[in-house]
Design a protein around this motif. Structure first.
Motif, PDB file in Angstrom:
ATOM      1  N   LYS A   1       0.841  -1.209   0.000  1.00  0.00           N
ATOM      2  CA  LYS A   1       0.000   0.000   0.000  1.00  0.00           C
ATOM      3  C   LYS A   1       0.872   1.254   0.000  1.00  0.00           C
ATOM      4  O   LYS A   1       0.482   2.294  -0.519  1.00  0.00           O
ATOM      5  CB  LYS A   1      -0.914   0.017   1.228  1.00  0.00           C
ATOM      6  N   PHE A   2       2.063   1.141   0.587  1.00  0.00           N
ATOM      7  CA  PHE A   2       3.011   2.252   0.636  1.00  0.00           C
ATOM      8  C   PHE A   2       4.142   2.066  -0.383  1.00  0.00           C
ATOM      9  O   PHE A   2       5.203   2.675  -0.267  1.00  0.00           O
ATOM     10  CB  PHE A   2       3.596   2.387   2.047  1.00  0.00           C
TER      11      PHE A   2
ATOM     12  N   GLN B   1       6.161  -0.385  -0.884  1.00  0.00           N
ATOM     13  CA  GLN B   1       7.373  -0.928  -0.270  1.00  0.00           C
ATOM     14  C   GLN B   1       7.487  -2.411  -0.580  1.00  0.00           C
ATOM     15  O   GLN B   1       6.490  -3.127  -0.602  1.00  0.00           O
ATOM     16  CB  GLN B   1       7.335  -0.730   1.251  1.00  0.00           C
TER      17      GLN B   1
ATOM     18  N   GLU C   1       9.974   2.471   4.176  1.00  0.00           N
ATOM     19  CA  GLU C   1       9.266   3.679   4.593  1.00  0.00           C
ATOM     20  C   GLU C   1       7.913   3.317   5.202  1.00  0.00           C
ATOM     21  O   GLU C   1       7.320   2.319   4.845  1.00  0.00           O
ATOM     22  CB  GLU C   1       9.057   4.597   3.392  1.00  0.00           C
ATOM     23  N   HIS C   2       7.442   4.162   6.110  1.00  0.00           N
ATOM     24  CA  HIS C   2       6.115   4.029   6.732  1.00  0.00           C
ATOM     25  C   HIS C   2       5.944   2.711   7.488  1.00  0.00           C
ATOM     26  O   HIS C   2       4.821   2.228   7.661  1.00  0.00           O
ATOM     27  CB  HIS C   2       4.994   4.177   5.701  1.00  0.00           C
ATOM     28  N   LEU C   3       7.039   2.133   7.951  1.00  0.00           N
ATOM     29  CA  LEU C   3       6.977   0.833   8.608  1.00  0.00           C
ATOM     30  C   LEU C   3       6.145   0.868   9.883  1.00  0.00           C
ATOM     31  O   LEU C   3       5.432  -0.091  10.187  1.00  0.00           O
ATOM     32  CB  LEU C   3       8.389   0.320   8.903  1.00  0.00           C
ATOM     33  N   ASP C   4       6.183   1.991  10.604  1.00  0.00           N
ATOM     34  CA  ASP C   4       5.376   2.097  11.824  1.00  0.00           C
ATOM     35  C   ASP C   4       3.894   1.981  11.509  1.00  0.00           C
ATOM     36  O   ASP C   4       3.147   1.294  12.205  1.00  0.00           O
ATOM     37  CB  ASP C   4       5.685   3.404  12.567  1.00  0.00           C
ATOM     38  N   ARG C   5       3.452   2.605  10.438  1.00  0.00           N
ATOM     39  CA  ARG C   5       2.038   2.535  10.038  1.00  0.00           C
ATOM     40  C   ARG C   5       1.675   1.137   9.552  1.00  0.00           C
ATOM     41  O   ARG C   5       0.591   0.626   9.844  1.00  0.00           O
ATOM     42  CB  ARG C   5       1.735   3.584   8.974  1.00  0.00           C
ATOM     43  N   VAL C   6       2.586   0.520   8.813  1.00  0.00           N
ATOM     44  CA  VAL C   6       2.366  -0.842   8.318  1.00  0.00           C
ATOM     45  C   VAL C   6       2.193  -1.802   9.487  1.00  0.00           C
ATOM     46  O   VAL C   6       1.242  -2.590   9.544  1.00  0.00           O
ATOM     47  CB  VAL C   6       3.539  -1.292   7.421  1.00  0.00           C
TER      48      VAL C   6
ATOM     49  N   GLN D   1      -1.143  -1.732  11.414  1.00  0.00           N
ATOM     50  CA  GLN D   1      -2.407  -2.100  10.788  1.00  0.00           C
ATOM     51  C   GLN D   1      -2.467  -3.463  10.108  1.00  0.00           C
ATOM     52  O   GLN D   1      -3.556  -3.988   9.892  1.00  0.00           O
ATOM     53  CB  GLN D   1      -2.796  -1.027   9.760  1.00  0.00           C
TER      54      GLN D   1
END
Length: 148
Positions: free
Chosen positions: A66-67, A69, A109-114, A117
């Motif tokens: 989704k990001f 990655q 990138e955006h691993l915290d959001r991944v 969720q």
């Protein structure tokens, strides 16, 4: 997951059952280990572990994509914690799952959001969790624990 997914299981001999997933997929021979069966295929507990690990892996991949990655290699290991219930019947009481990314956290990138969720996307583990605890750990390619 398909809304109309179904499987048909037919006894072959002893504790061996042929699992039919439908016309588009190959059949799978399931069997109990000795002394009940011959261990000619995965046992039902193996298939449950595989379903949980596969679903969590696919959900993590989906959340990463989704990001935009790419985790590189993605490995999942699921291990049961066995015990007896109040009637002394053997049960899977807990499933330990470890997911390991091929890349380091710094490369994604955006691993915290991944990580916050992705479990919610997994139909199988979220359903199984209603009856069996699932402990999850996510590690990056360098072995650093990212979750769990």
């Amino acid at each position: 997951m398909s809304d109309n997914a179904s499987v048909t299981i037919t006894r072959q001999s002893g504790y061996q059952f042929l699992v039919d997933f439908g016309e588009a997929l190959p059949h799978l021979l399931a069997d109990e280990p000795a002394p009940l069966g011959q261990g000619a295929g995965p046992a039902p507990d193996h298939m449950l572990l595989a379903a949980v690990a596969n679903c969590l892996s696919a959900s993590l991949l989906f959340a990463l994509q989704k990001f935009k990655q790419d985790p590189g290699a993605l490995t999942a290991t699921a291990t049961p914690e066995m015990g007896r219930n109040e009637n002394k019947r053997l049960r899977i009481q807990r499933i330990h799952v470890q997911l390991e990314l091929g890349k380091t956290a710094a490369e994604l990138e955006h691993l915290d959001r991944v990580l916050a969720q992705f479990e919610e996307f997994c139909t199988v583990s979220m359903s199984v969790r209603q009856g069996i605890a699932i402990d999850l750990q996510v590690r990056d390619g360098a072995g650093a624990v990212l979750k769990g």
